[in-house]
Enzyme design. Structure first.
Site, PDB file in Angstrom:
ATOM      1  CB  ALA A  14      81.899 -18.518 -64.388  1.00 36.17           C
ATOM      2  N   GLY A  15      79.037 -17.262 -62.832  1.00 33.02           N
ATOM      3  CA  GLY A  15      77.750 -16.634 -63.137  1.00 33.02           C
ATOM      4  C   GLY A  15      77.663 -15.211 -62.606  1.00 33.02           C
ATOM      5  CG  ASN A 132      65.857 -19.544 -56.243  1.00 33.46           C
ATOM      6  OD1 ASN A 132      65.841 -19.714 -55.032  1.00 33.46           O
ATOM      7  ND2 ASN A 132      65.984 -18.352 -56.796  1.00 33.46           N
ATOM      8  CG  HIS A 188      63.743 -17.627 -52.151  1.00 35.63           C
ATOM      9  ND1 HIS A 188      63.613 -16.279 -51.944  1.00 35.63           N
ATOM     10  CD2 HIS A 188      64.357 -17.763 -53.342  1.00 35.63           C
ATOM     11  CE1 HIS A 188      64.140 -15.626 -52.982  1.00 35.63           C
ATOM     12  NE2 HIS A 188      64.594 -16.508 -53.845  1.00 35.63           N
TER      13      HIS A 188
END
Length: 329
Positions: A14-15, A132, A188
């Site tokens: 839902a993000g 992340n 990353h």
């Protein structure tokens, strides 16, 4: 269309990234225009209603390839029979949060998800961690899934790769289609190393074409490494559409293969190549074919590159020690 649908699980569905991702998956851009999919949307309980809204919109698109949507807050349900898992949902860093706190908070997400993948996913499961800190979150999930081959757990550095392609194209007055063999090494994070020394621009060596080490050190590398922060500053929110696009690129290339004479960048468990300690999940140059990847071997690493690769790998090793100390791996 008689093919068996591929079960694709998306966490944090839902993000913002999930919203940018799901419609592209359902339209066939993740796996191919002839591959039917079933979507599993995993969300935390308070976000289930929002996920239902996204599912309603997916229904309203009437995608021919979309053969079902399931919404759940239970990882065991979400990963049951999953063939591809995109782990997008993660705990973002908030003001005043130390890296150890961030790793611990994400351990509470990725360890249970790794276990659910271990216990319930299909035998051919492929996992991409987008949330992340992606490399170490992937390591946590992988450690919780001892029955799944380690190489099935990957972390996304394709966004960095794509960012670097465009910056190099702008500098050389070319297009991204002219550029081959660019590499992202390491984490990353802001320590990542975008490497143009083996890249080509219209068939010519990129570093020789640029011929400007000051630009490389002072502009190119920081611009790529800190692009996420620059987007937050400009947009007031983190990269969503570009992150979703990179996730699509990563999985599509993994499944369908790299082009002849080119390679891509993926965060993968190290086998010790290029002096990167075995087991940490680091970005490497890889070629892909038939759903498998191989690290590109035999590249000369100059002093400029070596120092930067080592710095990023050091950060990854420290993150591994931190999560080991927290009992997460």
């Amino acid at each position: 269309m008689t093919r068996t649908p591929v079960n694709v699980t998306v966490t944090g569905a839902a993000g913002q990234i999930g919203y940018a991702l799901l419609f592209r998956i359902a339209s066939g851009q993740l796996l191919g225009a002839d591959v039917p999919v079933k979507l599993r949307l995993l969300e935390i309980t308070p976000a289930l209603k929002a996920a239902e809204g996204t599912a309603m919109e997916l229904d309203d698109c009437a995608f021919p390839l979309l053969q079902g949507i399931e919404i759940t807050d239970d990882p065991n349900v979400a990963f049951d029979g999953a063939n591809v898992a995109l782990l997008v949902g993660a705990r973002p860093r908030t003001k005043g949060m130390e890296r150890g706190d961030l790793l611990e908070a994400n351990g509470g997400i990725f360890k249970p998800q790794g276990k659910a993948i271990n216990d319930h996913a299909a035998d051919d499961i492929k996992v991409l961690v987008v949330g992340n800190p992606a490399n170490t979150n992937a390591l946590i999930a992988q450690a919780a899934a001892p029955d799944v081959p380690a190489e099935r757990f990957t972390a996304m550095t394709r966004l960095d790769h794509n960012r670097a392609l465009t910056q190099l194209a702008k500098k050389t007055g070319s297009t991204v289609a002219d550029i081959k063999r660019l590499t992202i090494w390491g984490n990353h994070s802001a320590t990542q190393y975008p490497d143009i020394f083996h890249a080509t621009v219209a068939g010519k060596n990129a570093a020789e074409t640029v011929n400007d080490e000051k630009w490389l050190a002072d502009e190119f590398i920081p611009t790529v490494a800190k692009r996420g922060a620059a987007i937050i500053e400009a947009r007031g929110a983190s990269s969503a559409a570009s992150a979703a696009n990179a996730a699509i690129d990563h999985v599509y290339t993994w499944v369908n293969g790299t082009a002849e004479g080119d390679w891509t960048s993926m965060g993968i468990p190290s086998d010790g190549s290029y002096g990167v300690p075995e087991g940490i999940i680091s970005s490497f140059p890889v070629t892909t074919k038939d759903g498998s990847y191989e690290i590109v071997q035999g590249l000369d690493i100059n002093e400029f590159s070596r120092a930067r690769i080592d710095a990023s790998v050091k950060e990854l090793s420290e993150e591994r020690e931190a999560v080991r100390g927290l009992g997460l791996i």
